[in-house]
Design a protein around this motif. Structure first.
Motif, short mmCIF file in Angstrom:
data_model
loop_
_atom_site.label_atom_id
_atom_site.label_comp_id
_atom_site.label_asym_id
_atom_site.label_seq_id
_atom_site.Cartn_x
_atom_site.Cartn_y
_atom_site.Cartn_z
N GLU A 346 0.83 -1.21 0.00
CA GLU A 346 0.00 0.00 0.00
C GLU A 346 0.87 1.25 0.00
O GLU A 346 0.58 2.22 -0.73
CB GLU A 346 -0.92 -0.01 1.21
N ALA A 350 0.52 3.64 -3.21
CA ALA A 350 -0.07 4.96 -2.99
C ALA A 350 0.94 6.07 -3.24
O ALA A 350 0.60 7.11 -3.82
CB ALA A 350 -0.63 5.05 -1.57
N SER A 354 0.42 8.70 -6.23
CA SER A 354 0.44 10.13 -5.91
C SER A 354 1.41 10.87 -6.82
O SER A 354 1.12 11.98 -7.30
CB SER A 354 0.83 10.34 -4.44
N ILE A 364 -0.80 11.56 1.72
CA ILE A 364 -1.53 10.81 0.71
C ILE A 364 -3.03 10.88 0.99
O ILE A 364 -3.49 10.57 2.10
CB ILE A 364 -1.05 9.36 0.67
N ARG A 366 -5.97 9.04 0.07
CA ARG A 366 -6.33 7.80 -0.60
C ARG A 366 -7.70 7.89 -1.25
O ARG A 366 -7.94 7.26 -2.30
CB ARG A 366 -6.28 6.64 0.39
N SER A 367 -8.61 8.67 -0.69
CA SER A 367 -9.93 8.77 -1.30
C SER A 367 -9.84 9.45 -2.67
O SER A 367 -10.55 9.07 -3.61
CB SER A 367 -10.89 9.54 -0.39
N ASP A 370 -8.39 6.77 -4.98
CA ASP A 370 -9.37 5.72 -5.26
C ASP A 370 -10.48 6.21 -6.19
O ASP A 370 -10.95 5.47 -7.06
CB ASP A 370 -9.98 5.21 -3.96
#
Length: 502
Positions: A346, A350, A354, A364, A366-367, A370
């Protein structure tokens, strides 16, 4: 094990400087062997840059004697070629003996920077591990591995590399008669999880193999004690897990689907190996599968991290008795190491994603990442092209993105993205340039590679060389290569399948 063929291969001094530390340290895992006779060896391609880095003479390699070595018809005078033994899990099923069924390890070379590499021939004929196969290879798959491995190297993804492909003049029968070829492959080593799966069933081999792998790939660990809570074998396991988590994240960040992630294709060095049924995605789809033999999608794009973690569990099982003489303690320590895989993956994925959208140096979100993936999946956006289009967006050119996605669909996410980028306080043009430095223009697009390999099999290498030139300069847009950046037509992608080449 079978003995080597009775008629020794002729020797040549066109390549010299070989060492054989693996065969010397772990002789029971090798069988001295030689390549098959080659009717008419013809050099198709030679990697001059790689040859020079290995301290080899390009002129000597291009000579008749050099080509004879690269084809397997002759052996270097100071080398003792071997086929290596290993077992492994293939699509989850254990095979107790696999081994080099069509490969020959010529030996090891130390490059100009002092690094040790294997030089292996692939497709050089049957060995004691061929299991009924003919041991040969054909031009298309060997050129595929050459081009894709060199593309991966240009993308800065750890990989075996390709030194040469030699046509043999021998027809090889697959679905029909195809022209044969041999690939000369360079690797940090050919040690695999499958090597350990075999050694653990021969306890006198396990510790010497682990020590050899540590000394070759992670020499700093050799200073650690052999026993105790933080012994060298536990840290060895943790280090391989971290390397492999980083590797699979890099695969997915460029849309690479390996296709045959068996334990015998999971290296201890952390390099990508075996480019048989591999492919790159066009439209983003976590369920993308290309391999004709992956019927259940075990090795689909989005399942590659889970598949790799499963393979590493098999590696951990092989090391348990070295990690601790107390079974429960060894299991507990190995389990903790494996549980860290998800966090390692992860973090690498990520961070890489990024960077692909210009969010370097920020916490980061993440939303946000995603939601971009969801948008790309829902609208079947081209994985490679979308990130370049986002950089164009920052430069004030919305056309590439608008051509792929209606503005009303992209606008909400773009607004959030621009807000996040504003927190960097960096000029958008500079961010766009940073994005271009990590997002390739050119990858081995499946339809372009398929066309190039068909032409090469028919004797025309021009399309192959053109594609090779582009994918080994992946970040350099050139007008003359513009067609090579285009995704495949849906009519091609819908029925495209890859094959192992055996």
């Amino acid at each position: 094990m079978s003995a080597a063929p009775e008629s020794p291969a002729p020797t040549s001094t066109a390549i010299a400087g070989f060492e054989n530390t693996f065969a010397e340290a772990l002789a029971p895992l090798t069988v001295a062997w030689q390549g098959a006779e080659v009717p008419e060896p013809t050099l198709l391609i030679l990697n001059d840059e790689l040859a020079e880095s290995l301290g080899l003479s390009v002129a000597a390699l291009r000579s008749d004697d050099g080509v004879a070595i690269l084809s397997g018809a002759a052996r270097p005078a100071d080398a003792t070629p071997v086929a290596t033994a290993y077992s492994g899990h293939q699509f989850g099923g254990y095979a107790p003996m696999l081994g080099d069924g069509r490969a020959l390890l010529l030996g090891e070379l130390v490059d100009t920077a002092g690094r040790r590499f294997d030089l292996q021939l692939k497709g050089s004929g049957p060995t004691p591990f061929s299991r009924g196969g003919d041991g040969f290879a054909v031009i298309g798959p060997m050129l595929r591995e050459y081009l894709v491995s060199e593309a991966m190297h240009a993308l800065d993804i750890p990989t075996t590399r390709s030194l040469a492909v030699v046509a043999t003049g021998r027809d090889v029968h697959r679905d029909g008669a195809e022209p044969g070829a041999v690939l000369a492959r360079v690797a940090a080593s050919h040690l695999r999880v499958g090597t350990f799966e075999l050694a653990v069933r021969h306890p006198d081999l396990l510790r010497p193999l682990a020590d050899y792998a540590i000394n070759r790939h992670y020499p700093d660990l050799a200073e650690l004690p052999e026993s105790g809570d933080r012994n060298r074998y536990l840290v060895f396991l943790e280090t391989v897990i971290e390397r492999q988590a980083a590797l699979v994240a890099q695969w997915i960040l460029v849309g690479f689907v390996h296709g045959v992630m068996n334990t015998d294709n999971t290296t201890i060095s952390g390099e990508t190996i075996d480019y048989g049924p591999c492919a790159f995605i066009d439209a983003y789809d976590p369920d993308a599968v290309f391999s004709s033999i992956d019927h259940g999608g075990r090795y689909r794009l989005g399942n590659q991290p889970a598949a790799l973690k499963w393979n590493l569990a098999r590696f951990a099982e092989a090391l348990l008795t070295l990690i601790s003489p107390v079974p429960d303690d060894g299991i507990a320590a190995a389990t903790a190491a494996l549980e860290a895989f998800d966090d390692h993956y992860e973090r690498h994925f990520a961070t890489g994603l990024s960077a692909k959208v210009g969010l370097v140096g920020l916490a980061i979100d993440r939303s946000l990442l995603d939601d971009l993936l969801t948008l790309m999946h829902h609208h079947r956006l081209d994985w490679t092209g979308t990130f370049r289009a986002l950089a164009d967006e920052l430069r004030g050119d919305p056309a590439p993105l608008d051509d792929a996605l209606p503005r009303e669909a992209s606008a909400p996410w773009l607004a959030r993205w621009r807000t996040a980028l504003a927190d960097r306080g960096v000029d958008p043009a500079q961010i766009a340039a940073e994005m271009d430095a990590v997002n390739p223009v050119y990858i081995p697009r499946n339809h372009r590679l398929d066309d190039a390999l068909r032409a090469a099999t028919a004797g025309d290498l021009v399309p192959f060389h053109r594609l090779l030139d582009a994918v080994t300069h992946p970040y350099e847009p050139r007008d003359e290569w513009s067609d090579l950046a285009d995704p495949a037509p849906e009519s091609f992608s819908a029925g495209f399948r890859t094959f192992c080449g055996t």
